[in-house]
Design an enzyme around this catalytic site. Structure first.
Site, PDB file in Angstrom:
ATOM      1  N   HIS A  95      15.186   7.959   0.824  1.00  0.00           N
ATOM      2  CA  HIS A  95      14.654   7.747   2.173  1.00  0.00           C
ATOM      3  C   HIS A  95      15.191   6.452   2.790  1.00  0.00           C
ATOM      4  O   HIS A  95      14.553   5.865   3.656  1.00  0.00           O
ATOM      5  CB  HIS A  95      13.118   7.759   2.143  1.00  0.00           C
ATOM      6  CG  HIS A  95      12.560   9.094   1.744  1.00  0.00           C
ATOM      7  ND1 HIS A  95      11.251   9.296   1.394  1.00  0.00           N
ATOM      8  CD2 HIS A  95      13.160  10.312   1.645  1.00  0.00           C
ATOM      9  CE1 HIS A  95      11.068  10.587   1.099  1.00  0.00           C
ATOM     10  NE2 HIS A  95      12.211  11.208   1.228  1.00  0.00           N
TER      11      HIS A  95
ATOM     12  N   ASP B  27      11.206  -0.205  -0.244  1.00  0.00           N
ATOM     13  CA  ASP B  27      10.910  -1.628  -0.453  1.00  0.00           C
ATOM     14  C   ASP B  27      11.991  -2.359  -1.239  1.00  0.00           C
ATOM     15  O   ASP B  27      11.903  -3.581  -1.421  1.00  0.00           O
ATOM     16  CB  ASP B  27       9.546  -1.789  -1.142  1.00  0.00           C
ATOM     17  CG  ASP B  27       9.443  -1.033  -2.465  1.00  0.00           C
ATOM     18  OD1 ASP B  27      10.467  -0.883  -3.150  1.00  0.00           O
ATOM     19  OD2 ASP B  27       8.322  -0.605  -2.812  1.00  0.00           O
TER      20      ASP B  27
ATOM     21  N   PRO C 271       0.826  -1.217   0.000  1.00  0.00           N
ATOM     22  CA  PRO C 271       0.000   0.000   0.000  1.00  0.00           C
ATOM     23  C   PRO C 271       0.855   1.260   0.000  1.00  0.00           C
ATOM     24  O   PRO C 271       1.959   1.259   0.535  1.00  0.00           O
ATOM     25  CB  PRO C 271      -0.814  -0.111   1.303  1.00  0.00           C
ATOM     26  CG  PRO C 271      -0.129  -1.137   2.130  1.00  0.00           C
ATOM     27  CD  PRO C 271       0.704  -1.996   1.237  1.00  0.00           C
ATOM     28  N   ASP C 272       0.349   2.330  -0.627  1.00  0.00           N
ATOM     29  CA  ASP C 272       1.052   3.617  -0.527  1.00  0.00           C
ATOM     30  C   ASP C 272       0.575   4.330   0.732  1.00  0.00           C
ATOM     31  O   ASP C 272      -0.123   3.727   1.560  1.00  0.00           O
ATOM     32  CB  ASP C 272       0.860   4.460  -1.813  1.00  0.00           C
ATOM     33  CG  ASP C 272      -0.590   4.833  -2.071  1.00  0.00           C
ATOM     34  OD1 ASP C 272      -1.438   4.577  -1.193  1.00  0.00           O
ATOM     35  OD2 ASP C 272      -0.880   5.387  -3.150  1.00  0.00           O
ATOM     36  N   PHE C 273       0.943   5.594   0.909  1.00  0.00           N
ATOM     37  CA  PHE C 273       0.485   6.348   2.078  1.00  0.00           C
ATOM     38  C   PHE C 273      -0.899   6.938   1.863  1.00  0.00           C
ATOM     39  O   PHE C 273      -1.783   6.801   2.679  1.00  0.00           O
ATOM     40  CB  PHE C 273       1.431   7.533   2.356  1.00  0.00           C
ATOM     41  CG  PHE C 273       2.646   7.192   3.173  1.00  0.00           C
ATOM     42  CD1 PHE C 273       2.838   5.937   3.717  1.00  0.00           C
ATOM     43  CD2 PHE C 273       3.610   8.167   3.423  1.00  0.00           C
ATOM     44  CE1 PHE C 273       3.960   5.643   4.474  1.00  0.00           C
ATOM     45  CE2 PHE C 273       4.734   7.893   4.175  1.00  0.00           C
ATOM     46  CZ  PHE C 273       4.905   6.628   4.699  1.00  0.00           C
ATOM     47  N   ARG C 274      -1.022   7.652   0.721  1.00  0.00           N
ATOM     48  CA  ARG C 274      -2.120   8.612   0.650  1.00  0.00           C
ATOM     49  C   ARG C 274      -3.282   8.236  -0.251  1.00  0.00           C
ATOM     50  O   ARG C 274      -4.218   9.036  -0.369  1.00  0.00           O
ATOM     51  CB  ARG C 274      -1.564   9.982   0.235  1.00  0.00           C
ATOM     52  CG  ARG C 274      -0.667  10.567   1.321  1.00  0.00           C
ATOM     53  CD  ARG C 274      -0.016  11.869   0.958  1.00  0.00           C
ATOM     54  NE  ARG C 274       0.878  12.330   2.030  1.00  0.00           N
ATOM     55  CZ  ARG C 274       2.117  11.893   2.209  1.00  0.00           C
ATOM     56  NH1 ARG C 274       2.635  10.986   1.383  1.00  0.00           N
ATOM     57  NH2 ARG C 274       2.845  12.337   3.209  1.00  0.00           N
TER      58      ARG C 274
ATOM     59  N   ASN D 117      11.079   5.147  -2.189  1.00  0.00           N
ATOM     60  CA  ASN D 117      10.599   3.869  -1.647  1.00  0.00           C
ATOM     61  C   ASN D 117      11.657   3.174  -0.804  1.00  0.00           C
ATOM     62  O   ASN D 117      12.854   3.325  -1.013  1.00  0.00           O
ATOM     63  CB  ASN D 117      10.130   2.960  -2.781  1.00  0.00           C
ATOM     64  CG  ASN D 117       8.900   3.523  -3.459  1.00  0.00           C
ATOM     65  OD1 ASN D 117       8.254   4.413  -2.905  1.00  0.00           O
ATOM     66  ND2 ASN D 117       8.583   3.030  -4.628  1.00  0.00           N
TER      67      ASN D 117
HETATM   68  P1  CNA Z   1       2.075   8.756  -1.434  1.00  0.00           P
HETATM   69  O1  CNA Z   1       2.024  10.085  -0.800  1.00  0.00           O
HETATM   70  O2  CNA Z   1       1.276   7.662  -0.827  1.00  0.00           O
HETATM   71  O3  CNA Z   1       1.560   8.960  -2.944  1.00  0.00           O
HETATM   72  C1  CNA Z   1       1.421   7.902  -3.856  1.00  0.00           C
HETATM   73  C2  CNA Z   1       0.931   8.470  -5.184  1.00  0.00           C
HETATM   74  O4  CNA Z   1       0.954   7.415  -6.121  1.00  0.00           O
HETATM   75  C3  CNA Z   1      -0.478   9.028  -5.132  1.00  0.00           C
HETATM   76  O5  CNA Z   1      -0.507  10.279  -5.792  1.00  0.00           O
HETATM   77  C4  CNA Z   1      -1.311   7.974  -5.896  1.00  0.00           C
HETATM   78  O6  CNA Z   1      -2.379   8.529  -6.626  1.00  0.00           O
HETATM   79  C5  CNA Z   1      -0.281   7.397  -6.835  1.00  0.00           C
HETATM   80  N1  CNA Z   1      -0.525   6.010  -7.224  1.00  0.00           N
HETATM   81  C6  CNA Z   1      -0.913   4.974  -6.448  1.00  0.00           C
HETATM   82  N2  CNA Z   1      -0.974   3.847  -7.167  1.00  0.00           N
HETATM   83  C7  CNA Z   1      -0.599   4.167  -8.449  1.00  0.00           C
HETATM   84  C8  CNA Z   1      -0.449   3.441  -9.653  1.00  0.00           C
HETATM   85  N3  CNA Z   1      -0.690   2.131  -9.732  1.00  0.00           N
HETATM   86  N4  CNA Z   1      -0.051   4.108 -10.765  1.00  0.00           N
HETATM   87  C9  CNA Z   1       0.205   5.451 -10.714  1.00  0.00           C
HETATM   88  N5  CNA Z   1       0.073   6.184  -9.608  1.00  0.00           N
HETATM   89  C10 CNA Z   1      -0.315   5.549  -8.479  1.00  0.00           C
HETATM   90  O7  CNA Z   1       3.566   8.223  -1.614  1.00  0.00           O
HETATM   91  P2  CNA Z   1       4.913   9.040  -1.908  1.00  0.00           P
HETATM   92  O8  CNA Z   1       5.898   8.048  -2.358  1.00  0.00           O
HETATM   93  O9  CNA Z   1       4.668  10.245  -2.741  1.00  0.00           O
HETATM   94  O10 CNA Z   1       5.252   9.559  -0.430  1.00  0.00           O
HETATM   95  C11 CNA Z   1       6.486   9.519   0.031  1.00  0.00           C
HETATM   96  C12 CNA Z   1       6.683   8.513   1.165  1.00  0.00           C
HETATM   97  C13 CNA Z   1       5.898   7.243   1.015  1.00  0.00           C
HETATM   98  C14 CNA Z   1       8.087   8.042   1.147  1.00  0.00           C
HETATM   99  O11 CNA Z   1       8.772   8.569   2.237  1.00  0.00           O
HETATM  100  C15 CNA Z   1       8.068   6.504   1.209  1.00  0.00           C
HETATM  101  O12 CNA Z   1       9.047   5.996   2.061  1.00  0.00           O
HETATM  102  C16 CNA Z   1       6.719   6.168   1.663  1.00  0.00           C
HETATM  103  N6  CNA Z   1       6.186   4.828   1.319  1.00  0.00           N
HETATM  104  C17 CNA Z   1       6.932   3.926   0.617  1.00  0.00           C
HETATM  105  C18 CNA Z   1       6.408   2.674   0.306  1.00  0.00           C
HETATM  106  C19 CNA Z   1       7.262   1.686  -0.467  1.00  0.00           C
HETATM  107  O13 CNA Z   1       8.470   1.649  -0.273  1.00  0.00           O
HETATM  108  N7  CNA Z   1       6.667   0.895  -1.351  1.00  0.00           N
HETATM  109  C20 CNA Z   1       5.108   2.344   0.682  1.00  0.00           C
HETATM  110  C21 CNA Z   1       4.359   3.299   1.404  1.00  0.00           C
HETATM  111  C22 CNA Z   1       4.916   4.534   1.700  1.00  0.00           C
END
Ligand code: CNA
Length: 282
Positions: A138, A121, A45-48, A119
């Site tokens: 990060h 991950d 999952p993402d954050f937002r 990321n």
């Molecule tokens: P965020 O703020 O959660 O934003 C994610 C963005 O991606 C949003 O604008 C979504 O609309 C968009 N999105 C989601 N799924 C898709 C898709 N399939 N295709 C295109 N766009 C999509 O995350 P950010 O990375 O901007 O925020 C920064 C934080 C999140 C960092 O410090 C990370 O460490 C942290 N994070 C990382 C992970 C990971 O490593 N996978 C997971 C969750 C959070």
């Protein structure tokens, strides 16, 4: 005739124009800015994102505010919520997405200068992107240390703790500090090498921003550090940042896996086959 507001480097603000520029000899140094959205289709999952994002699903952790789970001050007092979450997020359970393989493909084609990733991950590494082309702004789950005495903690033991959602403690003589993965929490500085790495953005011929809300600084500011003549392509589910403010800005509002496939199809010359082959290998 070029009218005010028309793109300058690109022919149009669409996939065929990006594809044409990307395969041309003018486009040598491609920089990427990526975030959690490139890993959501892997199951992380993402954050937002509303409903599916971590922030929408943190009620069970009883946090004072969602970001607390990644806040160094909160973590020092109460590391348990972080480790509850880490059990779900820990690398090793997930396969890279085709978007990660696209990053590798750019490297194989000699186009990739640096992939700046937020990321943690490590899926870029797992997709086979050369480590020297990845900047994990990060940090990552690859190493960990005690927050008190900074002694490194063994990865094997870390994995055992994380799997059971237990908080690991330092085993150094006289210390019992909490162990934290080397990921950058809110309230901590970015890696020392960040400043020198971002200076290279001056060399950018193309910037592709994928799967990030562009809300976490200083990372989000990198988009403004490329030269004025460098097209900026945003691939994201929703419109973020100031993309659209420059003549050669393009927003592709769609899932990144779909966008990279379309881009490779449009480029032709075997890019699609190579992309699918690299992904099948992961
Ligand atoms: P965020 O703020 O959660 O934003 C994610 C963005 O991606 C949003 O604008 C979504 O609309 C968009 N999105 C989601 N799924 C898709 C898709 N399939 N295709 C295109 N766009 C999509 O995350 P950010 O990375 O901007 O925020 C920064 C934080 C999140 C960092 O410090 C990370 O460490 C942290 N994070 C990382 C992970 C990971 O490593 N996978 C997971 C969750 C959070």
């Amino acid at each position: 005739r070029v009218k005010p507001g028309d793109p300058i480097v690109l022919e149009g603000r669409d996939i065929p124009s990006i594809a044409k520029f990307l395969k041309s000899d003018e486009c040598k140094n491609v920089f990427l800015m990526v975030g959690a959205g490139i890993s959501t289709s892997a199951g992380i999952p993402d954050f937002r994102s509303p409903d599916t994002g971590l922030y929408a699903n943190l009620a069970k952790l009883h946090l004072p505010y969602p970001e607390a789970v990644f806040d160094i001050r909160y973590f020092s007092q109460n590391p348990k919520p972080f480790y509850t979450l880490a059990a779900e997020l820990y690398p090793g359970y997930y396969r890279p997405t085709i978007t990660h393989s696209f990053i590798r493909l750019l490297a194989e084609k000699g186009k990739l200068y640096t992939c700046f990733s937020q990321n943690i991950d490590t899926l870029e590494r797992r997709a086979g992107v050369p480590v020297e082309k990845i900047f994990e702004a990060h940090g990552s789950f690859a190493t960990q240390r005690c927050i008190k005495c900074k002694t490194e903690y063994p990865s094997e033991e870390m994995m055992q703790h994380v799997k059971k959602a237990e908080v690991p403690h330092c085993t150094s003589e006289g210390c019992d500090g909490v162990v934290k993965p080397d990921i950058v929490f809110f309230g901590e500085g970015l890696p020392d090498t960040f400043e020198s790495a971002i200076r290279n953005l001056e060399e950018a011929d193309l910037l592709i921003i994928m799967g990030t809300s562009l809300t976490v600084y200083p990372f989000a500011a990198l988009r403004s550090m490329v030269p004025a003549k460098c097209p900026r392509v945003l691939i994201n589910l929703d419109r973020v940042g100031d993309i659209g403010a420059r003549a050669d800005d393009v927003a592709l509002l769609m899932p990144c896996d779909e966008a990279v496939r379309k881009l490779c199809d449009e480029i032709g010359d075997g890019w699609t086959e190579e992309l699918e082959r690299l992904w099948a290998e992961t």
